[in-house]
Design a protein around this motif. Structure first.
Motif, PDB file in Angstrom:
ATOM      1  N   SER A  47       8.339  57.944  44.264  1.00 24.98           N
ATOM      2  CA  SER A  47       7.187  58.069  43.581  1.00 24.98           C
ATOM      3  C   SER A  47       6.427  59.385  44.132  1.00 24.98           C
ATOM      4  CB  SER A  47       6.376  56.895  43.374  1.00 24.98           C
ATOM      5  OG  SER A  47       5.756  56.795  44.797  1.00 24.98           O
ATOM      6  N   PRO A  48       5.353  59.819  43.392  1.00 22.33           N
ATOM      7  CA  PRO A  48       4.456  60.752  44.146  1.00 22.33           C
ATOM      8  C   PRO A  48       3.962  60.160  45.268  1.00 22.33           C
ATOM      9  CG  PRO A  48       4.196  60.843  41.763  1.00 22.33           C
ATOM     10  CD  PRO A  48       5.018  59.717  41.950  1.00 22.33           C
ATOM     11  N   GLU A  49       3.697  58.980  45.608  1.00 20.30           N
ATOM     12  CA  GLU A  49       3.500  58.546  46.853  1.00 20.30           C
ATOM     13  C   GLU A  49       4.405  58.293  48.122  1.00 20.30           C
ATOM     14  OE1 GLU A  49       0.703  58.361  43.697  1.00 20.30           O
ATOM     15  OE2 GLU A  49       2.532  56.928  43.715  1.00 20.30           O
ATOM     16  N   GLY A  50       5.643  58.468  47.527  1.00 23.29           N
ATOM     17  CA  GLY A  50       6.801  58.099  48.402  1.00 23.29           C
ATOM     18  C   GLY A  50       7.607  56.878  48.453  1.00 23.29           C
ATOM     19  N   THR A  51       7.287  56.084  47.345  1.00 23.20           N
ATOM     20  CA  THR A  51       7.891  55.006  47.350  1.00 23.20           C
ATOM     21  C   THR A  51       9.251  55.265  46.617  1.00 23.20           C
ATOM     22  OG1 THR A  51       5.775  53.869  46.703  1.00 23.20           O
ATOM     23  CG2 THR A  51       7.771  52.634  46.067  1.00 23.20           C
ATOM     24  N   ARG A  54      14.457  52.260  42.595  1.00 23.18           N
ATOM     25  CA  ARG A  54      15.663  51.658  42.851  1.00 23.18           C
ATOM     26  C   ARG A  54      16.936  52.236  42.393  1.00 23.18           C
ATOM     27  NH1 ARG A  54      18.411  47.673  39.299  1.00 23.18           N
ATOM     28  NH2 ARG A  54      19.531  46.264  40.273  1.00 23.18           N
ATOM     29  N   ASP A  55      16.863  52.805  41.107  1.00 26.12           N
ATOM     30  CA  ASP A  55      17.977  53.509  40.685  1.00 26.12           C
ATOM     31  C   ASP A  55      18.206  54.775  41.168  1.00 26.12           C
ATOM     32  OD1 ASP A  55      18.884  51.909  38.619  1.00 26.12           O
ATOM     33  OD2 ASP A  55      17.405  52.877  36.939  1.00 26.12           O
ATOM     34  N   ALA A  56      17.404  55.507  41.953  1.00 28.12           N
ATOM     35  CA  ALA A  56      17.892  56.718  42.776  1.00 28.12           C
ATOM     36  C   ALA A  56      18.787  56.077  44.076  1.00 28.12           C
ATOM     37  CB  ALA A  56      16.396  57.355  43.327  1.00 28.12           C
ATOM     38  N   THR A  57      18.258  54.959  44.652  1.00 26.12           N
ATOM     39  CA  THR A  57      19.241  54.300  45.480  1.00 26.12           C
ATOM     40  C   THR A  57      20.590  54.083  45.127  1.00 26.12           C
ATOM     41  OG1 THR A  57      17.122  53.813  46.657  1.00 26.12           O
ATOM     42  CG2 THR A  57      19.141  52.684  47.410  1.00 26.12           C
ATOM     43  N   GLY A  78       6.493  63.958  38.272  1.00 26.29           N
ATOM     44  CA  GLY A  78       5.957  63.028  38.873  1.00 26.29           C
ATOM     45  C   GLY A  78       5.289  61.877  37.819  1.00 26.29           C
ATOM     46  N   GLU A  79       4.376  62.782  37.182  1.00 24.61           N
ATOM     47  CA  GLU A  79       3.781  61.953  35.975  1.00 24.61           C
ATOM     48  C   GLU A  79       3.233  63.148  35.012  1.00 24.61           C
ATOM     49  OE1 GLU A  79       0.309  59.780  36.937  1.00 24.61           O
ATOM     50  OE2 GLU A  79       1.465  57.881  37.628  1.00 24.61           O
ATOM     51  N   GLU A  80       2.531  62.776  34.056  1.00 21.49           N
ATOM     52  CA  GLU A  80       2.097  63.664  33.102  1.00 21.49           C
ATOM     53  C   GLU A  80       0.971  64.665  33.653  1.00 21.49           C
ATOM     54  OE1 GLU A  80       2.783  64.507  29.666  1.00 21.49           O
ATOM     55  OE2 GLU A  80       4.721  64.187  30.776  1.00 21.49           O
ATOM     56  N   GLY A  81       0.048  63.956  34.568  1.00 21.77           N
ATOM     57  CA  GLY A  81      -1.040  64.747  35.064  1.00 21.77           C
ATOM     58  C   GLY A  81      -1.138  65.483  36.456  1.00 21.77           C
ATOM     59  N   ALA A  82      -2.105  65.209  37.323  1.00 21.16           N
ATOM     60  CA  ALA A  82      -2.161  65.735  38.598  1.00 21.16           C
ATOM     61  C   ALA A  82      -0.992  65.399  39.504  1.00 21.16           C
ATOM     62  CB  ALA A  82      -3.653  65.187  39.277  1.00 21.16           C
ATOM     63  N   ARG A  83      -0.339  64.529  39.154  1.00 19.12           N
ATOM     64  CA  ARG A  83       0.742  63.979  40.207  1.00 19.12           C
ATOM     65  C   ARG A  83       2.241  64.546  39.819  1.00 19.12           C
ATOM     66  NH1 ARG A  83       0.644  57.887  41.912  1.00 19.12           N
ATOM     67  NH2 ARG A  83       1.887  57.766  40.304  1.00 19.12           N
ATOM     68  N   HIS A  84       2.168  65.456  38.729  1.00 19.13           N
ATOM     69  CA  HIS A  84       3.242  66.202  38.076  1.00 19.13           C
ATOM     70  C   HIS A  84       4.175  66.720  39.186  1.00 19.13           C
ATOM     71  CE1 HIS A  84       5.756  69.005  36.270  1.00 19.13           C
ATOM     72  NE2 HIS A  84       4.721  69.851  36.445  1.00 19.13           N
ATOM     73  N   SER A  93      10.426  64.017  48.167  1.00 20.48           N
ATOM     74  CA  SER A  93      11.819  64.072  47.459  1.00 20.48           C
ATOM     75  C   SER A  93      12.644  64.593  48.329  1.00 20.48           C
ATOM     76  CB  SER A  93      11.408  64.709  46.066  1.00 20.48           C
ATOM     77  OG  SER A  93      10.544  64.204  45.322  1.00 20.48           O
ATOM     78  N   GLY A  94      12.333  65.654  48.921  1.00 25.68           N
ATOM     79  CA  GLY A  94      13.588  66.462  49.807  1.00 25.68           C
ATOM     80  C   GLY A  94      13.678  65.558  51.134  1.00 25.68           C
ATOM     81  N   ASP A  95      12.688  64.811  51.670  1.00 28.30           N
ATOM     82  CA  ASP A  95      12.933  64.119  52.791  1.00 28.30           C
ATOM     83  C   ASP A  95      13.958  62.712  52.465  1.00 28.30           C
ATOM     84  OD1 ASP A  95      11.595  65.862  54.288  1.00 28.30           O
ATOM     85  OD2 ASP A  95       9.871  64.801  54.515  1.00 28.30           O
ATOM     86  N   TYR A  96      13.538  62.329  51.044  1.00 28.90           N
ATOM     87  CA  TYR A  96      14.258  61.114  50.866  1.00 28.90           C
ATOM     88  C   TYR A  96      15.744  61.559  50.527  1.00 28.90           C
ATOM     89  CZ  TYR A  96      16.543  57.774  47.763  1.00 28.90           C
ATOM     90  OH  TYR A  96      17.562  56.900  47.296  1.00 28.90           O
ATOM     91  N   TRP A  97      16.158  62.497  50.114  1.00 34.05           N
ATOM     92  CA  TRP A  97      17.554  62.711  49.901  1.00 34.05           C
ATOM     93  C   TRP A  97      18.261  63.284  51.303  1.00 34.05           C
ATOM     94  CZ3 TRP A  97      20.078  60.964  45.946  1.00 34.05           C
ATOM     95  CH2 TRP A  97      19.399  60.786  44.955  1.00 34.05           C
ATOM     96  N   HIS A  98      17.424  63.908  52.220  1.00 28.18           N
ATOM     97  CA  HIS A  98      17.973  64.389  53.316  1.00 28.18           C
ATOM     98  C   HIS A  98      18.068  63.194  54.152  1.00 28.18           C
ATOM     99  CE1 HIS A  98      19.199  66.587  56.828  1.00 28.18           C
ATOM    100  NE2 HIS A  98      17.906  66.741  57.191  1.00 28.18           N
TER     101      HIS A  98
END
Length: 196
Positions: A47-51, A54-57, A78-84, A93-98
């Motif tokens: 998520s935009p907050e780093g959560t 499940r499906d990514a995992t 990430g969302e339709e607005g400010a968190r896009h 996102s990069g840190d999650y995959w790496h």
């Protein structure tokens, strides 16, 4: 050159993740035997907050990640607005995959958007309506706020991708402006050439 798989999106609940894995392993075997590439577009994974989602995992298994030449991380929507597509969302996102999933840094390509949310309007069209839009990540367009990546955010993301990941992927390049001062692609190029 090969195949970039943009399956949006394999998931566990309907069983498509198993079909996805089977297809990717098959393509890897056939393409690599011919010296061709296999890459995959993947969600940001968080998520935009780093959560972590499940499906990514579960949908992008370790077998899939090990059989591709690189992944194109869609660190946008990430969302339709400010968190896009914030800088922090790109880092998560990069840190999650790496770091979390163990994909080698050089195989993680950071996706950046050349469009706004909500609406999906091209960056070049926003600039036509708001000439100084390149100096910000949000403007009012047709009476409503929209969010995107201006020059400074694109440059910050490019530095992160250059220094800690495998590069940058753009979605999508025809949405850029031809003005070299305001062009996101030109900003990426300038940033990549810094200190070289």
């Amino acid at each position: 050159d090969g195949v970039d798989m943009d399956w949006e999106h394999p998931n566990v609940s309907n069983g498509s993740s198993k079909r996805y894995e089977k297809l990717m392993l098959y393509l890897s075997e056939k393409l690599h035997a011919k010296g061709k590439l296999l890459t995959a577009a993947v969600l940001g994974g968080v998520s935009p907050e780093g959560t972590v989602y499940r499906d990514a995992t579960l949908a992008h298994t370790d077998k899939v990640l090990s059989c591709v030449d690189w992944i194109n991380v869609m660190a946008y929507d990430g969302e339709e607005g400010a968190r896009h597509s914030t800088y922090q969302f790109a880092r998560y996102s990069g840190d999650y995959w790496h770091k979390t999933r163990g994909v080698p840094a050089e195989k993680v390509v950071l996706g950046v958007p050349f469009y706004v949310r909500p609406g999906g309007t091209a960056y070049r069209d926003i600039l036509s309506a708001v000439p100084n839009a390149h100096l910000s990540d949000t403007v009012s367009y047709r009476g409503r706020p929209v969010w995107y990546n201006g020059l400074s955010t694109i440059q910050a993301k490019t530095r992160y991708a250059r220094d800690e990941l495998g590069g940058v992927m753009i979605w999508e390049i025809t949405q850029d402006t031809s003005d070299p001062v305001k062009s996101l692609l030109a900003a990426i190029t300038r940033t990549l050439l810094e200190n070289s």
